[in-house]
Design a protein around this motif. Structure first.
Motif, PDB file in Angstrom:
ATOM      1  N   VAL A  33       0.850  -1.190   0.000  1.00  0.00           N
ATOM      2  CA  VAL A  33       0.000   0.000   0.000  1.00  0.00           C
ATOM      3  C   VAL A  33       0.887   1.242   0.000  1.00  0.00           C
ATOM      4  CG1 VAL A  33      -1.873  -1.134   1.261  1.00  0.00           C
ATOM      5  CG2 VAL A  33      -0.108   0.077   2.528  1.00  0.00           C
ATOM      6  N   ASN A  92      -2.786   6.574  -5.603  1.00  0.00           N
ATOM      7  CA  ASN A  92      -2.909   5.224  -5.035  1.00  0.00           C
ATOM      8  C   ASN A  92      -3.002   5.174  -3.514  1.00  0.00           C
ATOM      9  OD1 ASN A  92      -2.598   3.416  -7.471  1.00  0.00           O
ATOM     10  ND2 ASN A  92      -0.826   4.764  -7.690  1.00  0.00           N
ATOM     11  N   LYS A  94      -5.321   5.831  -1.304  1.00  0.00           N
ATOM     12  CA  LYS A  94      -6.557   5.361  -0.671  1.00  0.00           C
ATOM     13  C   LYS A  94      -6.928   3.934  -1.077  1.00  0.00           C
ATOM     14  CE  LYS A  94      -8.085   9.642   0.747  1.00  0.00           C
ATOM     15  NZ  LYS A  94      -8.692  10.088   1.921  1.00  0.00           N
ATOM     16  N   LYS A  95      -6.152   3.351  -1.961  1.00  0.00           N
ATOM     17  CA  LYS A  95      -6.457   1.992  -2.420  1.00  0.00           C
ATOM     18  C   LYS A  95      -6.044   0.976  -1.355  1.00  0.00           C
ATOM     19  CE  LYS A  95      -6.067   3.033  -7.319  1.00  0.00           C
ATOM     20  NZ  LYS A  95      -5.359   2.780  -8.575  1.00  0.00           N
ATOM     21  N   PRO A  96      -6.811  -0.115  -1.221  1.00  0.00           N
ATOM     22  CA  PRO A  96      -6.472  -1.125  -0.219  1.00  0.00           C
ATOM     23  C   PRO A  96      -5.171  -1.864  -0.530  1.00  0.00           C
ATOM     24  CG  PRO A  96      -8.380  -1.813  -1.499  1.00  0.00           C
ATOM     25  CD  PRO A  96      -8.041  -0.418  -1.924  1.00  0.00           C
ATOM     26  N   SER A  97      -4.785  -1.895  -1.812  1.00  0.00           N
ATOM     27  CA  SER A  97      -3.494  -2.481  -2.185  1.00  0.00           C
ATOM     28  C   SER A  97      -3.094  -1.914  -3.543  1.00  0.00           C
ATOM     29  CB  SER A  97      -3.563  -4.007  -2.238  1.00  0.00           C
ATOM     30  OG  SER A  97      -4.372  -4.424  -3.312  1.00  0.00           O
ATOM     31  N   ILE A  98      -1.790  -1.935  -3.780  1.00  0.00           N
ATOM     32  CA  ILE A  98      -1.265  -1.472  -5.069  1.00  0.00           C
ATOM     33  C   ILE A  98      -0.403  -2.582  -5.657  1.00  0.00           C
ATOM     34  CG2 ILE A  98      -1.345   0.982  -4.492  1.00  0.00           C
ATOM     35  CD1 ILE A  98       1.662   0.862  -3.896  1.00  0.00           C
TER      36      ILE A  98
END
Length: 121
Positions: A33, A92, A94-98
Motif C-alpha cells: 500500500v 494510489n 486510498k487503495k487497499p493495495s497497489i
C-alpha cells in the motif's frame, strides 16, 4: 537565515527517510500500500525542496562563498521525478493495495533521486 536553511535540509532528509522507509518496510509484504510514511515523506520532500531552492538565491546573494547557486538542470530533473512520485502516491494512497510495479516505481524513483543528488555535480 543560514540556520533556517540548515533546518530545512534536516527536514528534507527526514522526508526522504520517511518516503524510502515506508517503501522498504513493505519488502516482505505480499499486499503493498501507499502508507502514511510514503505520503507524508513525499509531501515533505516537495515542500522542503521548493523552500531550499527558493532560499538558495538570496543566501547566495548575501554570501556567495558559502552558498552556491543550485544547478537548475539537476533541480528540474529531481523535481520532475518527485512529481511522478507524488502523482503515484496521491492516486494510489486510498487503495487497499497497489501492484508491485507501482510500489517499486515509487521506491525506485525515490532512490534514483538520492543517486542524482549525490552523483550529479
Amino acid at each position: 537565515m543560514g540556520y533556517l536553511f540548515e533546518a530545512i535540509v534536516v527536514l528534507h532528509f527526514l522526508g526522504l527517510a520517511a518516503l524510502i522507509g515506508g517503501f522498504l518496510v513493505q519488502i516482505k509484504d505480499t499486499t503493498r500500500v501507499v502508507n502514511p510514511a510514503m505520503f507524508h515523506g513525499a509531501l515533505t520532500q516537495f515542500v522542503t525542496g521548493l523552500l531550499l531552492v527558493g532560499l538558495s538565491y538570496p543566501l547566495n546573494a548575501s554570501d556567495p562563498d558559502e552558498y552556491g547557486l543550485p544547478d537548475n538542470a539537476k533541480i528540474a530533473v529531481k523535481f520532475v521525478i518527485l512529481l511522478v512520485i507524488l502523482g503515484l502516491v496521491l492516486v494510489n494512497r486510498k487503495k487497499p493495495s497497489i501492484s508491485t510495479g507501482i510500489w517499486a516505481a515509487i521506491g525506485g524513483l525515490a532512490i534514483l533521486n538520492v543517486i542524482i543528488a549525490v552523483f550529479w555535480h
